[in-house]
Design a protein around this motif. Structure first.
Motif, short mmCIF file in Angstrom:
data_model
loop_
_atom_site.label_atom_id
_atom_site.label_comp_id
_atom_site.label_asym_id
_atom_site.label_seq_id
_atom_site.Cartn_x
_atom_site.Cartn_y
_atom_site.Cartn_z
N LEU A 12 0.80 -1.29 -0.03
CA LEU A 12 -0.03 -0.01 -0.08
C LEU A 12 0.84 1.25 -0.02
O LEU A 12 0.58 2.05 -0.77
CB LEU A 12 -0.80 0.07 1.15
CG LEU A 12 -1.85 0.96 1.34
CD1 LEU A 12 -2.97 0.98 0.09
CD2 LEU A 12 -2.87 0.84 2.58
N GLU A 106 -6.63 5.19 14.35
CA GLU A 106 -7.93 4.56 14.05
C GLU A 106 -9.13 5.03 14.74
O GLU A 106 -9.71 6.12 14.43
CB GLU A 106 -7.91 3.06 14.06
CG GLU A 106 -8.90 2.34 13.06
CD GLU A 106 -8.52 0.74 12.80
OE1 GLU A 106 -9.09 0.20 12.43
OE2 GLU A 106 -7.16 0.62 13.19
N LYS A 134 -6.39 6.43 9.73
CA LYS A 134 -7.59 5.77 9.22
C LYS A 134 -8.90 6.60 9.74
O LYS A 134 -9.48 6.08 10.57
CB LYS A 134 -7.68 4.38 9.46
CG LYS A 134 -8.44 3.62 8.60
CD LYS A 134 -8.55 2.13 9.34
CE LYS A 134 -7.34 1.16 8.89
NZ LYS A 134 -7.66 -0.17 9.07
N SER A 135 -9.06 7.57 9.20
CA SER A 135 -10.17 8.52 10.00
C SER A 135 -11.48 7.76 9.76
O SER A 135 -12.65 8.28 10.50
CB SER A 135 -10.05 9.85 9.13
OG SER A 135 -10.37 9.78 7.80
N VAL A 136 -11.71 7.10 8.64
CA VAL A 136 -13.13 6.38 8.42
C VAL A 136 -13.46 5.72 9.70
O VAL A 136 -14.73 5.47 10.18
CB VAL A 136 -13.23 5.44 7.30
CG1 VAL A 136 -12.02 4.76 7.01
CG2 VAL A 136 -14.30 4.73 7.41
N LYS A 137 -12.71 5.20 10.66
CA LYS A 137 -12.84 4.40 11.89
C LYS A 137 -12.79 5.15 13.07
O LYS A 137 -13.10 4.85 14.29
CB LYS A 137 -11.68 3.25 11.96
CG LYS A 137 -11.73 2.31 10.88
CD LYS A 137 -12.89 1.32 10.90
CE LYS A 137 -12.67 0.14 10.22
NZ LYS A 137 -13.85 -0.69 10.43
N GLU A 150 -2.96 9.07 4.55
CA GLU A 150 -4.25 8.50 5.02
C GLU A 150 -4.15 7.27 4.54
O GLU A 150 -3.84 6.84 3.48
CB GLU A 150 -5.05 9.59 3.99
CG GLU A 150 -5.13 10.94 4.35
CD GLU A 150 -5.80 11.23 5.69
OE1 GLU A 150 -6.67 10.59 6.26
OE2 GLU A 150 -5.24 12.17 6.63
N CYS A 151 -4.98 6.44 5.29
CA CYS A 151 -5.11 4.89 5.32
C CYS A 151 -6.51 4.63 4.67
O CYS A 151 -7.65 5.01 5.49
CB CYS A 151 -4.70 4.41 6.34
SG CYS A 151 -4.38 2.52 5.98
N PRO A 152 -6.66 3.99 3.71
CA PRO A 152 -7.89 3.57 3.42
C PRO A 152 -8.40 2.39 4.27
O PRO A 152 -7.83 1.92 5.22
CB PRO A 152 -7.93 2.90 1.98
CG PRO A 152 -6.50 3.07 1.52
CD PRO A 152 -5.57 3.51 2.65
N ASP A 153 -9.48 2.00 4.37
CA ASP A 153 -10.35 1.29 5.45
C ASP A 153 -9.74 -0.42 5.07
O ASP A 153 -10.68 -1.07 4.76
CB ASP A 153 -11.77 1.31 5.42
CG ASP A 153 -12.42 0.59 6.74
OD1 ASP A 153 -11.49 0.25 7.56
OD2 ASP A 153 -13.58 0.35 6.71
N TYR A 154 -8.53 -0.55 5.33
CA TYR A 154 -7.89 -1.93 5.28
C TYR A 154 -7.31 -2.40 6.40
O TYR A 154 -7.04 -1.54 7.16
CB TYR A 154 -6.86 -1.90 3.86
CG TYR A 154 -7.34 -1.68 2.77
CD1 TYR A 154 -8.49 -2.28 2.01
CD2 TYR A 154 -6.64 -0.75 1.97
CE1 TYR A 154 -8.93 -2.20 0.79
CE2 TYR A 154 -7.07 -0.59 0.63
CZ TYR A 154 -8.08 -1.18 -0.09
OH TYR A 154 -8.39 -0.88 -1.21
N THR A 177 -3.85 -10.05 1.00
CA THR A 177 -4.94 -10.47 -0.06
C THR A 177 -5.47 -11.55 -0.26
O THR A 177 -6.22 -12.03 -0.99
CB THR A 177 -4.55 -9.85 -1.41
OG1 THR A 177 -3.63 -10.34 -1.79
CG2 THR A 177 -4.44 -8.06 -1.10
#
Length: 182
Positions: A12, A106, A134-137, A150-154, A177
């Motif tokens: 990544l 996170e 990982k701001s989405v979390k 910025e880290c995607p939600d992985y 993966t």
């Protein structure tokens, strides 16, 4: 795609991208509050990032004192179980500028806990540097002062981060993966 322990791991963020970002972050940190600087690395996941960032801080002229704190919020799984101090720091923080270094921001629970703890102990200023945001979390109202990427939600591994204590040694940040064929 690298194969590690029979797993396909898709990079990544490469080792080169991380090294360049560490240098840039060190310059940004040097421009901030650094009087009597104490760097506190949150173990275990941040150990490689912290070592590289601390060396980059040295390269821009900072000579911080370095400490380690071990906070537990995940155990061997992927669901948070709260925050507890496993190993505390030994240094006094009263009237000092403190830089907290962690691998990933996170939910925000762990770093908010650490930041509030350091202020309770009398730190003059507490800033946060993270490799990944990982701001989405995010569940707590907390932002890092210095962010590598910025880290995607992985669920990510490598560069100190693990799944059940594996993959910390990878020189990059990657995503598992699946099983390798062969």
């Amino acid at each position: 795609m690298p194969v590690v322990r029979g797993k396909n791991i898709e990079p990544l963020f490469t080792a080169e991208q991380i090294a360049e970002r560490n240098r840039s972050m060190a310059s940004d940190i040097a421009a901030g509050p650094t009087k009597d600087l104490l760097v506190i690395a949150v173990l275990k996941g941040s150990f490689i990032f912290a070592a590289d960032l601390i060396r980059a801080l040295h390269d821009v002229g900072l000579e911080p004192e370095v400490e380690f704190i071990t906070l537990s919020s995940y155990g061997t799984g992927t669901v948070s179980k709260g925050v507890r101090i496993v190993k505390d720091i030994d240094s006094a923080v009263k009237d000092r500028d403190v830089l907290l270094i962690d691998d990933i921001l996170e939910s925000g629970r762990t770093l908010l806990f650490a930041k509030e703890l350091l202020y309770e102990r009398g730190a003059r200023n507490v800033t946060i540097a993270v490799l990944l945001d990982k701001s989405v979390k995010r569940q707590e109202k907390l932002e890092a002062d210095y962010v590598g990427f910025e880290c995607p939600d992985y669920f990510v591994v490598g560069y100190g981060m693990d799944v059940a204590y594996a993959f910390r040694e990878l020189p990059f940040v990657g995503v598992v993966t699946g099983e390798a064929e062969g």
